[in-house]
Scaffold this active site. Structure first.
Site, PDB file in Angstrom:
ATOM      1  CG  ASP A  13      39.774  21.758  58.111  1.00 36.38           C
ATOM      2  OD1 ASP A  13      39.950  20.534  58.022  1.00 36.38           O
ATOM      3  OD2 ASP A  13      40.704  22.586  58.111  1.00 36.38           O
ATOM      4  CE  LYS A  16      36.122  17.217  54.013  1.00 34.46           C
ATOM      5  NZ  LYS A  16      36.512  18.567  54.490  1.00 34.46           N
ATOM      6  N   GLY A  40      41.913  15.738  58.058  1.00 34.89           N
ATOM      7  CA  GLY A  40      41.681  15.436  59.469  1.00 34.89           C
ATOM      8  C   GLY A  40      40.181  15.539  59.673  1.00 34.89           C
ATOM      9  CG  HIS A  41      37.662  13.783  57.526  1.00 29.68           C
ATOM     10  ND1 HIS A  41      37.169  13.068  56.465  1.00 29.68           N
ATOM     11  CD2 HIS A  41      38.293  14.854  56.980  1.00 29.68           C
ATOM     12  CE1 HIS A  41      37.499  13.687  55.337  1.00 29.68           C
ATOM     13  NE2 HIS A  41      38.197  14.758  55.621  1.00 29.68           N
ATOM     14  CD  GLN A 223      42.319  16.947  51.001  1.00 27.73           C
ATOM     15  OE1 GLN A 223      42.143  16.211  50.044  1.00 27.73           O
ATOM     16  NE2 GLN A 223      42.714  16.496  52.161  1.00 27.73           N
TER      17      GLN A 223
END
Ligand code: GDP
Ligand code: IMO
Ligand code: MG
Length: 424
Positions: A13, A16, A40-41, A223
């Site tokens: 988080d 990225k 979750g991007h 990650q």
């Protein structure tokens, strides 16, 4: 041509998705190389916030191809939902998104096994995202997995039933764990049908041909380094190699083909899920960072644990990844602090330690801090580093000196436009 790599240096988080989106115009192909819908991007532009889980963060830019590599694990149900969310944006998915035939599939029973395993661990649980990541990678290395290429074969159903039967046996060992597979299967097979309509290729061949023909490629990590299966805070990690080396195995590119390695870190530190976090703040300062940084998981909505930046952990991540340039994210979250703390080393058993020890979970680690003057200025409107407050410039210079890698990018807000070039 070489493959540039962008990855997280902390516990995920870091931002990225935002930076991949910013950099995409420089690249022909954006390729995810590991992880799955545990990621979750988040991307923000033109007033809209998008959260991607499996689809690479280059998907919104025209003329860019997005590849889901062999190292990724795909949940057809979540993948279908991601595609549905993209539908209003008129993206030619069939042309702009391709899947590796060797990427593994997350079955409904993998998700159930993840939940059963976590509940069996009780207070020692990993804090998994419950997306079935661990069990799917276990089946990959256990040589039982189903892959995207299998869905095009006539014996897919047979293979599915065989793996499901194995999983049912395992699930039945978890006394009291209740489940209903039949309820989950229609959505799974609907998702499989959607995947069948997409472009699946021998991606290692595809990517090496692309390199040969002069195409530029950015590999997008998921990650973070401290969640890496080998080098993270084991066992509180994910089940893939999140580090630069993961690009080679997760895309099929040789180590000699790796170019720039862009390491992303927050101006502070967060972690979601269980496990050691030496600089974690359990006080109102931690609360303030969570509130000002809106630190809630993009995948699970869980509040993220917050703390100060940790230089020993960052140096370690830079070493493992061979980071050549850094992006410092969420500097604006520290806008309202008189002072900022930086962890320079740890004290363990009365001794000074400046690396992450093996037994990070079993020993008492006392972080030692250096106090830095805060900038106490709103950074979110900043458009050039030329106008940056001196205290921010001092913070950046101090980190560059300590980390021995240049900070090329400074991010001062979630929007695409709130990204500053700091190359000298
Ligand atoms: P990723 O998993 O590394 O892509 O990061 P996430 O998307 O899970 O979390 C990063 C969060 O911070 C998202 O909500 C982003 O919109 C947000 N974000 C990214 N960069 C910045 C920044 O510079 N400032 C602020 N305030 N938010 C940011
Ligand atoms: P992105 O790509 C933050 C964490 C989980 C848990 C551990 C194992 O958005 O940075 P898993 O579901 O992989 O078995 O969970 O890893 N985790 C993440 N934390 N960001 C992520 O991805 C994460 N993906 C997994 O919270 O502690
Ligand atoms: Mg995330």
């Amino acid at each position: 041509m070489k493959v540039d790599v962008l990855l997280g240096l902390q516990w995920g988080d870091e931002g990225k998705g935002k930076i991949v989106d910013v950099l995409t115009p420089k690249y022909d192909i954006i390729a995810r190389f590991q992880g799955g819908p545990n990621a979750g991007h988040t991307l923000e532009f033109e007033g809209i916030k998008h959260v991607l889980h499996t689809i690479p963060s280059g998907i919104f830019r025209e003329d860019t191809l997005n590849l889901v590599g062999n190292g990724v694990v795909i949940d057809p149900v979540i993948f279908q939902k991601e595609l549905e969310k993209l539908a209003p944006f008129n993206i030619n998915i069939k042309e702009r998104l391709i899947l590796s035939k060797k990427a593994h599939l997350i079955l409904p029973t993998h998700r159930l096994l993840d939940a059963a395993s976590e509940s069996a661990k009780g207070k020692n649980k990993i804090g998994s995202t419950l997306k079935g990541i661990g069990p799917t990678y276990m089946d990959k290395t256990g040589r039982n997995g189903l892959r995207v290429g299998d869905i095009f074969m006539s014996n897919f159903q047979e293979k599915y039933e065989a793996l499901k039967a194995k999983h049912v046996e395992l699930l039945n060992h978890h006394e009291g764990f209740e489940y209903n597979i039949e309820e989950l299967e229609p959505a799974f097979f609907e998702g499989i049908e959607v995947l069948r309509g997409l472009t699946a290729v021998d991606s290692e061949q595809f990517i090496n041909d692309a390199l040969k023909s002069g195409k530029s490629i950015l590999a997008e990590g998921a990650q973070g380094t401290l969640l890496d299966i080998d080098f993270g805070t084991y066992p509180f990690v994910t089940s893939s190699n999140t580090v630069t080396a993961g690009t080679c195995t997760g895309l099929g590119v040789a180590p000699t083909r790796i170019g720039d390695v862009i390491g992303i870190f927050k101006a502070y530190c967060t972690r979601v899920g269980s496990g050691p976090f030496p600089t974690e703040l359990h006080d109102e300062v931690g609360e303030k960072i969570r509130k000002d940084g809106f630190e809630f998981g993009a995948t699970t909505g869980r509040p993220r644990r917050c703390g100060w930046i940790d230089l020993p952990a960052l140096r370690y991540a830079i070493m493992i990844n061979g980071v050549s340039e850094l992006s410092m994210m969420k500097a604006d979250v520290l806008d309202n602090f008189e002072t900022i703390q930086v962890c320079t080393h740890y004290i363990i058993d009365g001794k000074q330690v400046d690396y992450l020890p093996f037994d990070i979970d079993g020993v008492e680690i006392t972080p030692v801090y250096k106090e830095i003057k805060g900038w106490n200025t709103d950074l979110t409107k900043l458009t050039s580093m030329d106008d940056a407050p001196q205290a921010l410039l001092d913070y950046i210079s101090y980190l560059e000196k300590e980390l021995e890698v240049p900070i090329a990018t400074v991010s001062v807000g979630p929007d695409r436009s709130q990204t500053l070039d700091n190359r000298k």
